[in-house]
Every structure is written in C-alpha cells, then in structure tokens.
Scaffold this motif. Structure first.
Motif, short mmCIF file in Angstrom:
data_model
loop_
_atom_site.label_atom_id
_atom_site.label_comp_id
_atom_site.label_asym_id
_atom_site.label_seq_id
_atom_site.Cartn_x
_atom_site.Cartn_y
_atom_site.Cartn_z
N PRO A 123 -1.05 -7.77 -11.28
CA PRO A 123 -0.63 -8.18 -9.93
C PRO A 123 0.71 -7.55 -9.55
O PRO A 123 1.66 -7.57 -10.34
N GLY A 124 0.74 -6.95 -8.39
CA GLY A 124 1.95 -6.28 -7.91
C GLY A 124 1.99 -4.80 -8.19
O GLY A 124 2.82 -4.08 -7.62
N ASP A 125 1.12 -4.29 -9.08
CA ASP A 125 1.06 -2.85 -9.32
C ASP A 125 0.63 -2.11 -8.06
O ASP A 125 -0.12 -2.64 -7.23
N THR A 126 1.09 -0.87 -7.96
CA THR A 126 0.72 -0.03 -6.82
C THR A 126 -0.49 0.83 -7.16
O THR A 126 -0.56 1.43 -8.23
N VAL A 127 -1.42 0.87 -6.24
CA VAL A 127 -2.60 1.73 -6.32
C VAL A 127 -2.60 2.63 -5.09
O VAL A 127 -2.40 2.15 -3.96
N LEU A 128 -2.78 3.92 -5.30
CA LEU A 128 -2.85 4.87 -4.18
C LEU A 128 -4.30 5.14 -3.82
O LEU A 128 -5.16 5.27 -4.70
N VAL A 129 -4.56 5.25 -2.52
CA VAL A 129 -5.90 5.50 -2.02
C VAL A 129 -5.84 6.53 -0.90
O VAL A 129 -4.76 6.84 -0.38
N GLU A 130 -6.99 7.03 -0.52
CA GLU A 130 -7.08 7.93 0.62
C GLU A 130 -6.93 7.14 1.92
O GLU A 130 -7.05 5.92 1.94
N SER A 131 -6.72 7.86 2.99
CA SER A 131 -6.62 7.24 4.31
C SER A 131 -7.52 8.01 5.29
O SER A 131 -7.23 9.16 5.60
N PRO A 132 -8.63 7.39 5.71
CA PRO A 132 -9.15 6.07 5.35
C PRO A 132 -9.81 6.08 3.98
O PRO A 132 -9.97 7.13 3.37
N CYS A 133 -10.21 4.87 3.52
CA CYS A 133 -10.69 4.71 2.15
C CYS A 133 -11.97 3.87 2.14
O CYS A 133 -12.20 3.02 3.02
N TYR A 134 -12.81 4.10 1.12
CA TYR A 134 -14.00 3.29 0.89
C TYR A 134 -13.61 1.82 0.88
O TYR A 134 -12.76 1.38 0.12
N LEU A 135 -14.27 1.04 1.73
CA LEU A 135 -13.87 -0.34 1.97
C LEU A 135 -13.94 -1.21 0.72
O LEU A 135 -13.04 -2.01 0.44
N ALA A 136 -15.01 -1.08 -0.07
CA ALA A 136 -15.17 -1.95 -1.23
C ALA A 136 -14.15 -1.64 -2.32
O ALA A 136 -13.87 -2.50 -3.16
N ALA A 137 -13.61 -0.44 -2.33
CA ALA A 137 -12.51 -0.15 -3.26
C ALA A 137 -11.27 -0.93 -2.87
O ALA A 137 -10.55 -1.46 -3.73
N LEU A 138 -10.99 -1.00 -1.58
CA LEU A 138 -9.86 -1.81 -1.12
C LEU A 138 -10.04 -3.26 -1.54
O LEU A 138 -9.07 -3.92 -1.94
N GLN A 139 -11.28 -3.76 -1.47
CA GLN A 139 -11.54 -5.13 -1.90
C GLN A 139 -11.28 -5.29 -3.40
O GLN A 139 -10.64 -6.25 -3.84
N ALA A 140 -11.80 -4.36 -4.20
CA ALA A 140 -11.67 -4.48 -5.66
C ALA A 140 -10.21 -4.49 -6.09
O ALA A 140 -9.79 -5.31 -6.91
N PHE A 141 -9.43 -3.57 -5.53
CA PHE A 141 -8.03 -3.52 -5.90
C PHE A 141 -7.24 -4.69 -5.32
O PHE A 141 -6.30 -5.19 -5.93
#
Length: 403
Positions: A123-141
């Motif tokens: 909790p609190g770790d940073t995860v980098l993603v694309e913009s925009p990003c696959y929606l379910a990945a945003l949910q998982a993280f």
C-alpha cells in the motif's frame, strides 16, 4: 428478549480498498445495453461466431474420454506440464527462449495481474501505467493500494524520456504496459521505444509487466518483438498472455512468464486465491494445441477482424463530429477516437444509447486527469453491415444525422 429489544451493533465495514475502488465502466455499460437491438461497440468481446467450437469440443471430448480421472482431479498450482510446455514452445519460436518451468498458468491473464499486484505492491507504492490505460489494470493496482501514475506519451505510446523522469522522481515498483494493439487505443509501441524502456528499467531498477492479449491479431505490418526480448529486460520483465482473444474467453486460461523468484511468489499467491486453474480446461487447451493449428485459426479470425476494422474506418468520418481524429490500428480489437474538446463523451452516452448503439467513454481509462472528449470503439463483434448501421446511429446520437 427479542433482537428488536437489544442494541444491534452493525457488522464491520468493508476494507478501505473495497470502498475506494469502483467497478468497471465497461461492465456497467454492457449491463445497460444488453438489449438485442443495441449495436454494441462498447464491449471487448471477440466474435463468438468465429470460435472453433468443433475443435474445442473435440479437445474436451478427448481428455474426458481418455483421462477423465485426471481431467476432473486437482492439479498443481503452476499448471499442467503439457500446457506449460506448449506455451513455452510458442514463446520460444517467437524469439523469447522459454522453458515450461518459466510459465505459471493463471485463470485468465486478469488473475496474473492480481497476483502480481499482490506480490509486488505494498500500500502506497507507486505503479506507472500508460495514458490511457487498460481499465482492469487500474482496478487491480488500486485494490493493492498502489498510487497509480500515468506516463505521458503520444500516438505511438508512452515516452521513454518521460518514463525515466518519473522513475527517478517517483521510485515506482513497476511499469504496466500493453505495447501491442493497446487497450483502449489500439496503438503499437515502436521497437526503438521498447528498447529504450528496457534500458530505463535496467539502469533505474524497475519491473516491467508486459501484457500481450492482442499481439497475435495482426492484420498488417511487421511484428514488433516483445519488450522482454530486449537487452536489459531479461531479468525484470513479466510477460502476460491469454487464450481469451485467440481461442475463447470462456476457457479462462492465461499465463505469465516471469523470473524464478517472482514466479514462485505468484504461485504461492495463486494457492491462496484458487489453488489452481481448472484441470479440464488446461488439458483441453493442451490437446487443442497438439491436434489443431491455432495459428491458422488466428489468421482466419484476423482476416475477418481486418474487414470489420476497415468497415469502421470507412464510416467514421460521417459518424463523428467535424474536427474528430481517430486511430488506425494494425491489429487487435479497438479503435480510439477524440472528438473536439467541447464534447464530453460520458455526458453524451445516454443520448447515444437511445439510438440503440453504445461505446465506452474514454474518461475511465485515465489514471490522472481524463480527456473527456475521447471514446473507445470495439470493431470485432459486429459484421461490416452492422457496423455501418451502428455508425449511422452513432451519428444520429451525436446530432449529426436525422433521428
């Protein structure tokens, strides 16, 4: 004394992560637009009429006839050896030398994302993603308690220089990317950027989660090697794959290829989640790969999808407002459009649905400030004729054509 005569203490609340993370906007839209008369460009569903039903049925029949006691029994968490070996072989011939022991079979590649979030993210770790990003990945993280930060990019995908700046500043655990026929944009990251990302990860200390559910669905152009094959990425890239888009999503079969310590940690997390992926599905998939030509099947599917992509591209100019722009994907399932900035596709959706057509607004795909003028269109589920009618309805919903 009855319950009504005593003080009743409420049950404990849900965990904070369950209260903080919303549902899938795509799933919500599909529930609203399930009427058969709706031409639905919202879903990410492969075309069901193209499933190799006979081949899949034969595979199930074979394993249930020849080895029912095995097919219906518990299996190992890591997955059936025959399937792991077949998957390793497919990756090896595509330029990524892989052994069966490098592979963990998962219940869809979505589970692979959840396992990685569990074992890598505090909790609190940073995860980098694309913009925009696959929606379910945003949910998982999000469920893992991550702080999700978008990497700036352009029409070709994320910018490696911007990635390096963010890695230095934010000290993230991982980068999540769908580099080939990305969901939602359909774009493909060029080879030079893939090499640069591998270099950043090696020099700065970063895990790369490379998700490739669509890469085999290429219509044109040359295949771009996986990031995992580039120098510097070998010991820090997790490659995710799935049969959902090339065989059938109902099988719920995915996999991850990862360095040993991380793969073993994911196996332990999977034991806690579901013990193992259903044995009969794994054995049937392995039998299908042994008896059938999956690559030939995928080529047939990709040929049909190319016709449907072309039908959508041919009608977009009349369906979208003047000043709109859209992608031209070389494969995959999705097309991304941006309307003039005065349009809010979330607000417009209800009006469009009244025309019996649907899309997904772009806003939910952004980790940061969304571009509310964007939308995602799936072009693979309808025939070219249905696509033409759907675009006519879309134009009517945007007020471009008569109702």
């Amino acid at each position: 004394m009855t319950v009504a005569e005593v003080d009743v203490v409420p049950a404990p609340p849900l965990a904070a992560r369950a209260r903080a993370v919303g549902g899938s906007a795509v799933r919500d839209i599909l529930a609203v637009t399930a009427r058969p008369e709706v031409i639905n460009f919202a879903g990410g569903l492969p075309a069901p009429e193209l499933f190799d039903v006979d081949g899949i049925a034969d595979a199930y029949r074979a394993v249930l006839t020849e080895a029912p006691e095995r097919a219906l029994q518990y299996s190992t968490t890591e997955g059936e050896p025959g399937l792991r070996g077949a998957l390793a072989g497919r990756m090896s011939v595509r330029g990524l030398p892989t052994e069966a022991d490098d592979v963990l079979v998962t219940t869809g590649s979505q589970q692979a994302l959840s396992l990685l979030a569990t074992v890598l993210v505090e909790p609190g770790d940073t995860v980098l993603v694309e913009s925009p990003c696959y929606l379910a990945a945003l949910q998982a993280f999000g469920f893992a308690g991550a702080r999700v930060v978008a990497v700036p990019g352009d029409g070709d995908g994320l910018d490696p220089a911007a990635l390096e700046e963010l890695v230095v500043r934010e000290r993230p655990k991982l980068l999540y990317t769908v580099p080939t026929f990305q969901n939602p944009t359909g774009r493909t990251l060029p080879a030079a950027r893939r090499a640069a990302i591998a270099s950043v990860a090696a020099r700065r200390g970063l895990w790369i989660v490379e998700d490739d559910p669509y890469g085999e669905l290429r219509f044109e152009g040359e295949r771009v090697p996986w990031i995992a094959t580039y120098p510097g990425a070998e010991d820090r890239t997790v490659l995710l794959g799935s049969f959902s888009k090339v065989m059938a999503p109902g099988l719920r079969l995915g996999w991850l290829r990862a360095p040993g310590a991380l793969r073993r940690a994911c196996a332990v997390a999977k034991q806690a989640a579901d013990l193992h992926t259903p044995t009969v599905n794994q054995l049937a998939a392995a039998r299908y790969l042994a008896d059938r030509d999956l690559d030939a099947h995928v080529r047939r599917v990709a040929g049909v999808y190319r016709e449907r992509r072309d039908a959508m591209l041919a009608g977009l100019a009349d369906a979208l407002p003047e000043g709109s722009a859209w992608s031209r994907p070389e494969g995959g399932m999705f097309l991304w459009a941006r309307l003039p900035s005065s349009y809010d596709t979330t607000e417009l959706l209800a009006r469009v649905v009244r025309q019996d057509v649907a899309y997904v607004p772009g806003a939910p795909f952004y980790a940061g400030e969304p571009d509310r003028s964007t939308l995602r269109l799936c072009f693979v589920t309808q025939t070219p004729e249905e696509i033409g009618e759907g675009l006519r309805r879309l134009g009517a919903g945007f007020g471009l054509l008569g109702d």
